[in-house]
Design a protein around this motif. Sequence first.
Motif, mmCIF file in Angstrom:
data_model
loop_
_atom_site.group_PDB
_atom_site.id
_atom_site.type_symbol
_atom_site.label_atom_id
_atom_site.label_comp_id
_atom_site.label_asym_id
_atom_site.label_seq_id
_atom_site.Cartn_x
_atom_site.Cartn_y
_atom_site.Cartn_z
ATOM 1 N N MET A 1 0.845 -1.197 0.000
ATOM 2 C CA MET A 1 0.000 0.000 0.000
ATOM 3 C C MET A 1 0.879 1.244 0.000
ATOM 4 N N ARG A 2 0.485 2.221 -0.767
ATOM 5 C CA ARG A 2 1.221 3.472 -0.788
ATOM 6 C C ARG A 2 0.910 4.266 0.474
ATOM 7 N N VAL A 3 1.951 4.826 1.101
ATOM 8 C CA VAL A 3 1.779 5.626 2.313
ATOM 9 C C VAL A 3 2.357 7.011 2.054
ATOM 10 N N ILE A 4 1.633 8.031 2.460
ATOM 11 C CA ILE A 4 2.071 9.417 2.333
ATOM 12 C C ILE A 4 2.187 10.015 3.727
ATOM 13 N N PRO A 5 3.340 10.616 4.081
ATOM 14 C CA PRO A 5 4.578 10.690 3.312
ATOM 15 C C PRO A 5 5.239 9.322 3.207
ATOM 16 N N SER A 6 6.157 9.161 2.270
ATOM 17 C CA SER A 6 6.737 7.849 2.006
ATOM 18 C C SER A 6 7.645 7.378 3.131
ATOM 19 N N GLU A 7 8.202 8.309 3.920
ATOM 20 C CA GLU A 7 9.037 7.951 5.065
ATOM 21 C C GLU A 7 8.482 8.645 6.296
ATOM 22 N N ILE A 8 8.463 7.933 7.407
ATOM 23 C CA ILE A 8 7.930 8.526 8.631
ATOM 24 C C ILE A 8 8.970 9.472 9.223
ATOM 25 N N SER A 9 8.509 10.598 9.711
ATOM 26 C CA SER A 9 9.421 11.591 10.277
ATOM 27 C C SER A 9 10.027 11.077 11.567
ATOM 28 N N ASN A 10 11.304 11.445 11.824
ATOM 29 C CA ASN A 10 11.908 11.030 13.084
ATOM 30 C C ASN A 10 11.357 11.815 14.263
ATOM 31 N N ALA B 1 -2.192 -2.095 -4.464
ATOM 32 C CA ALA B 1 -1.751 -0.987 -5.309
ATOM 33 C C ALA B 1 -2.813 0.097 -5.460
ATOM 34 N N GLN B 2 -4.056 -0.191 -5.077
ATOM 35 C CA GLN B 2 -5.140 0.773 -5.294
ATOM 36 C C GLN B 2 -5.390 1.690 -4.107
ATOM 37 N N SER B 3 -4.958 1.278 -2.921
ATOM 38 C CA SER B 3 -5.261 2.037 -1.711
ATOM 39 C C SER B 3 -4.105 2.951 -1.328
ATOM 40 N N VAL B 4 -4.457 4.016 -0.607
ATOM 41 C CA VAL B 4 -3.477 4.987 -0.143
ATOM 42 C C VAL B 4 -3.739 5.275 1.332
ATOM 43 N N ALA B 5 -2.679 5.300 2.130
ATOM 44 C CA ALA B 5 -2.792 5.656 3.549
ATOM 45 C C ALA B 5 -2.045 6.959 3.791
ATOM 46 N N LEU B 6 -2.652 7.847 4.549
ATOM 47 C CA LEU B 6 -2.016 9.121 4.893
ATOM 48 C C LEU B 6 -1.776 9.143 6.393
ATOM 49 N N HIS B 7 -0.564 9.512 6.785
ATOM 50 C CA HIS B 7 -0.194 9.505 8.193
ATOM 51 C C HIS B 7 -0.316 10.895 8.800
ATOM 52 N N ILE C 1 -5.689 12.818 13.168
ATOM 53 C CA ILE C 1 -6.023 11.422 12.928
ATOM 54 C C ILE C 1 -4.726 10.701 12.609
ATOM 55 N N ASP C 2 -4.489 9.583 13.271
ATOM 56 C CA ASP C 2 -3.215 8.888 13.080
ATOM 57 C C ASP C 2 -3.033 8.451 11.629
ATOM 58 N N PHE C 3 -4.034 7.775 11.070
ATOM 59 C CA PHE C 3 -3.963 7.339 9.681
ATOM 60 C C PHE C 3 -5.341 7.458 9.027
ATOM 61 N N VAL C 4 -5.363 7.964 7.795
ATOM 62 C CA VAL C 4 -6.564 7.943 6.967
ATOM 63 C C VAL C 4 -6.260 7.049 5.776
ATOM 64 N N VAL C 5 -7.069 6.007 5.593
ATOM 65 C CA VAL C 5 -6.839 5.039 4.521
ATOM 66 C C VAL C 5 -7.962 5.162 3.501
ATOM 67 N N ILE C 6 -7.585 5.453 2.244
ATOM 68 C CA ILE C 6 -8.550 5.574 1.154
ATOM 69 C C ILE C 6 -8.462 4.316 0.305
ATOM 70 N N THR C 7 -9.510 3.490 0.327
ATOM 71 C CA THR C 7 -9.546 2.255 -0.454
ATOM 72 C C THR C 7 -10.712 2.322 -1.436
ATOM 73 N N PRO C 8 -10.780 1.415 -2.393
ATOM 74 C CA PRO C 8 -11.936 1.402 -3.303
ATOM 75 C C PRO C 8 -13.257 1.152 -2.583
ATOM 76 N N ASP C 9 -13.201 0.593 -1.370
ATOM 77 C CA ASP C 9 -14.419 0.213 -0.661
ATOM 78 C C ASP C 9 -14.824 1.168 0.440
ATOM 79 N N ILE C 10 -13.848 1.908 1.018
ATOM 80 C CA ILE C 10 -14.184 2.673 2.219
ATOM 81 C C ILE C 10 -13.130 3.741 2.504
#
Length: 538
Positions: A1-10, A30-36, A51-60
């Motif tokens: 799954m793609r995560v934004i940003p691609s690397e977690i901040s220290n 490959a279709q879903s995206v998570a934002l931290h 919000i710790d993580f927002v996950v955008i998937t084709p379903d929810i």
Amino acid sequence: MRVIPSEISNSTGSQAERSVFAALKEIPDAQSVALHSVHLPRHRTKRVGEIDFVVITPDILLFIEVKGGRVSQRDGKWYYGPPGREDGPKESPFAQASTGMHAFERKIATLIGDLRDQGIPSGYLVITTDIDLAPTTDFEPEQYLGRKAYDGGRGLAQGIERATRFWLGRNRWARTPVPSSVRNKMLAAIRPDFDLVPNLQSRLTDLDVAFERLTNEQMDRLDELESNHRLIWTGGAGTGKTFLAAEAARRKSGTRSVLFTCASSTLARHMTRILADDAITVLPFDRLDQIKHRTFDQLIVDEAQDLMTFDSLGVLDELVAGGLEKGQWIFMLDQNNQVLAPHTYDPQAWDYLLTLGTVYGPMKRNCRNTVQIVKQVQLYTGADLGVASAGEGEPARFVDVRDAQNEASLLDCYVDTLVQEDVSPRDITLLSVSGDWETSSARLSRHASRIQRFTDVVGSERVKHRLTWSSITDFKGHESHIVCLIDLEPEHLEGRLDALYVAWTRARAQLWIACRPNVRKALTRLGAAALQRNGALR
């Protein structure tokens, strides 16, 4: 799954969030995206929500709340953290997730329209990575993923699937799958939090994260080499040799006495602070006579190319139990020294050491320097720094200056620009090629009164948010986010390719070089000579 940003901040201190971040990246989707760490400036009950993580998937559209460590509930109130240092009373993590979800829905509705009208379902999932909560009326089982089910991240994908099925049953008006165009609209609405052009300080933070990841990967190699009692570890500048030498010293000190030495007195002072352990003795080579009647179970030599003579090896032989032939030791060595400074390197001593130990290397992952800095060093010196893995950066900046006063003025302009981009002066090092503070252009700088001498602060707690000045020799074995090379005259480049190599490879992110008259011509000659040595010119 793609995560934004691609690397977690220290700056993310939560190990639980770090665990979930890594686990999300491992999900083959490959279709879903998570934002931290999505901020909610108009949270209903807080000045600034998150919000710790927002996950955008084709379903929810799924919101994830993560809690690490101890969580407890007493009299309907929730507390977080160890006894005596509890944070609370607070609302439950499920209430936090719910209010965050609704605040986000209101926010995004102003940008792309009402989610329900578009048939976009939403829900939340609470994860406690370290404990299992007892069932309560606060949540349904599908809304929660505890320690056992999370399983260090291995159960995250299944937990998301289960939560998705649960919430789709609650969002009966949902129209799934959500079209990719709508999902892209949601992502575009959120992404400005992440995709604004970052200032330089944020890019430095990203490089720090990459450096931590790469050195941790290299540190794992130590496990593979535990059976080798006499090890020669080779690699160019920036490949993590000093980091690994320090970790080896820590590991060995658990069962034996360790001597850590190097030629540089400033590096030894720095390592004394890092290796504060009674079982580890850290001394520069020129002070080893203080312990000449002792022997150590383990010898570790960093920057060993500076000590590659029979006289130096003879001194070290006396200090390790069993001598160099039968004792336990690790030599960290930069093989580029053979080309760059042959006058300090005895090839016969090197050949002798090779008969005694096992060679590992050369290490090929450069985890200090950006791609641009690695290419710059290779172009002018021909030195092999390995493959740059820390990330992209800016090209080295060559600035023509007339004299010391002009150099100081242009240096001030550059430093002022860096500070405007939130870079701390302590992340900037002025490296003087002449090494003479009394004649350095740094003394003509507007910042002169606030410049600290590296030899005065290395290995101490006295480092302030000030510029640091150092000679190249004193800074060998160290590094800085940004290096400004000053006091460079053409004659300094004659026969001193090693100084250029050391100076340029100290920079982790940016390199600024003041070129006094005729320096550019001298550099051009060096570049041509490097190409000729490598066979590019005939």
